[in-house]
Design a protein around this motif. Structure first.
Motif, short mmCIF file in Angstrom:
data_model
loop_
_atom_site.label_atom_id
_atom_site.label_comp_id
_atom_site.label_asym_id
_atom_site.label_seq_id
_atom_site.Cartn_x
_atom_site.Cartn_y
_atom_site.Cartn_z
N TYR A 103 0.63 2.22 -1.26
CA TYR A 103 0.18 3.48 -1.86
C TYR A 103 0.37 3.46 -3.38
O TYR A 103 -0.51 3.87 -4.14
N LEU A 104 1.52 2.94 -3.80
CA LEU A 104 1.77 2.83 -5.25
C LEU A 104 0.76 1.89 -5.90
O LEU A 104 0.28 2.15 -7.02
N LEU A 105 0.43 0.81 -5.22
CA LEU A 105 -0.57 -0.13 -5.77
C LEU A 105 -1.93 0.54 -5.90
O LEU A 105 -2.67 0.30 -6.87
N GLN A 106 -2.31 1.35 -4.93
CA GLN A 106 -3.58 2.06 -5.00
C GLN A 106 -3.61 3.02 -6.19
O GLN A 106 -4.59 3.08 -6.94
N ILE A 107 -2.49 3.75 -6.34
CA ILE A 107 -2.41 4.67 -7.48
C ILE A 107 -2.47 3.89 -8.80
O ILE A 107 -3.18 4.26 -9.74
N GLY A 108 -1.74 2.77 -8.85
CA GLY A 108 -1.75 1.94 -10.06
C GLY A 108 -3.13 1.39 -10.36
O GLY A 108 -3.54 1.31 -11.52
N LEU A 109 -3.87 1.00 -9.30
CA LEU A 109 -5.22 0.47 -9.50
C LEU A 109 -6.14 1.55 -10.06
O LEU A 109 -6.93 1.29 -10.98
#
Length: 476
Positions: free
Chosen positions: A172-178
């Protein structure tokens, strides 16, 4: 067109570099920060979970020893705690006695079976074991069960916990970061396009101004002061344009002077010849006088052409020197000896002063011509009972010749132009004296061919000084 193309290429390069800089300093730090944040969160989450599970396992180990759970695993209190721990952490709990037999399996798969593993063996020896399997995504913790009084190890609690929840949070954090990175990248691109267009605008105006100047209908000077860079470019370009104008004016004046100087003797000869042809029975004395004048004009024309050819030859080849080792003292004595008859006619005194013997590598013929021009000018443009003083000196690297007179001098505003071809300070007076106006231009070219320098200092009505400096050893 080449200048315009270079400016346009520079503008494109500026836009690309600006976009690259914004992406590099805007997006790259965010990606790096995102990577370290995610890695830091993962490590922190795993460490916290391992500490929690380890503490819970030790509490259970103490209860197992206190209630004798290894002999009777029907204790409802402990089984309830096993169930809660297994549900909370989404894991599996095994209780193993000292014979490696599984007394309790919360999954009810391997109960009463024998388990032999590295973790269990280390734990039986009294060590707490904590391991995180990043590839398979689980945490494994082994805690020894000790007798309450004797501290003897009678069993092991082996806990295996899934890290799927942690991995879900990381994804989820990676998606937000992307999403944030893409947003920042888009903002950087938009900002780069806007800034590059704004920053390139002065250079586009500069390119347009250069085109207008080339076409001949623009301003005489570039005046774009948006940035210090464009202001500096304008200043340097204006200096170049002014220099080109000066060179163009000098070229036009040179062509005009050449045409005038070559045409004047021809005009005089034509007038003299027409006068002879227009008269009958011309007296012999008049005929001889006119022919003598024609001969004088022919010699003048020939001298102009000879001097012009010498200048052209020097311009085309700097290597056209016949260098030899020469006694400069003897050379100056010979030059003054040749010019003394001319000086006596003008009632001008020639003086030579040598401070030390000087031997140098020079072209004898060309250097003789250069020094003769300077001394002859000092004689011609002098007053009656005047003097011309020639001195010679040297150091370890150069020899110095100074030609000084007390003649009519040169106005200060004319000093910068006296080495130009055909330039004359007083054209009417120069015509009376004679000469082609090429002498100082020839002298300067010869001195430069020797890798030397020449300077002039003068005060109008008091006299003129020419300082010549030439290396003792010729520098090819």
């Amino acid at each position: 067109m080449k200048t315009k193309k270079k400016v346009l290429d520079y503008i494109k390069s500026l836009k690309f570099r600006l976009l690259l800089v914004l992406l590099l300093f805007g997006l790259a730090p965010m990606l790096v920060m995102q990577f370290f944040l995610v890695r830091g969160y993962e490590k922190r989450a795993i460490d916290v979970r391992m500490v929690d599970i380890l503490s819970q396992s030790k509490i259970l180990a103490d209860q197992i020893a206190a209630y004798g759970y290894l002999e009777d695993n029907t204790n409802e209190v402990i089984n309830k705690q096993f169930e809660q721990l297994s549900n909370i952490y989404d894991g599996r709990i095994l209780v193993i006695d000292q014979t490696f037999r599984i007394c309790k399996d919360t999954y009810d798969i391997d109960s009463n079976k024998i388990i032999i593993s590295e973790e269990v063996s280390e734990c039986i020896q009294g060590q707490d074991v904590s391991k995180y399997d990043e590839v398979n995504g689980f945490i494994e913790i082994a805690v020894p069960v000790r007798q309450v009084m004797s501290e003897e190890i009678i069993g092991v609690i082996l806990v295996s916990i899934s890290t799927d929840i942690t991995q879900t949070h990381i994804a989820y954090l990676l998606q937000i970061g992307l999403v944030v990175s893409l947003s920042v990248g888009l903002i950087c691109i938009v900002l780069a396009v806007f800034l590059s267009s704004h920053l390139a605008r002065p250079f586009i105006r500069l390119s347009k101004s250069i085109d207008e100047i080339q076409a001949g209908y623009g301003e005489d000077e570039l005046m774009i002061h948006s940035y210090s860079e464009t202001e500096l470019i304008c200043e340097r370009t204006n200096e170049l344009l002014n220099r080109m104008k000066v060179l163009d004016d000098s070229r036009q004046e040179f062509v005009s002077n050449v045409s005038h100087e070559l045409k004047t003797p021809l005009t005089s000869m034509k007038v003299l010849a027409d006068s002879l042809n227009g008269q009958e029975n011309v007296p012999l004395e008049l005929y001889k006088e006119f022919m003598q004048d024609i001969t004088t004009e022919i010699d003048r024309e020939n001298k102009i052409i000879t001097d012009l050819l010498s200048l052209v030859k020097m311009d085309k080849s700097v290597d056209g020197l016949n260098v030899s080792s020469l006694n400069v003292n003897d050379l100056l004595e010979l030059i003054l000896k040749r010019l003394r008859p001319i000086a006596r006619k003008q009632h001008v005194e020639l003086v030579l002063e040598s401070f030390r013997p000087v031997t140098a590598e020079v072209d004898e013929v060309k250097l003789t011509l250069a020094i003769s021009n300077l001394v002859e000018n000092g004689i011609k443009y002098n007053s009656e009972n005047g003097w011309v003083h020639v001195s010679l000196n040297a150091d370890h690297q150069f020899f110095y010749i100074k030609v000084e007179d007390n003649g009519i001098g040169i106005p200060e505003e004319c000093l910068d132009r006296i080495f130009e071809r055909f330039y004359r300070v007083d054209k009417s007076h120069s015509k009376e004296i004679g000469g082609t106006g090429l002498g100082l231009a020839l002298t300067r070219s010869i001195v430069l061919m020797h890798r030397g320098a020449i300077k002039a200092f003068s005060t109008e009505g008091e006299g003129t000084i020419f300082n010549v400096r030439i290396p003792l050893n010729y520098i090819a």
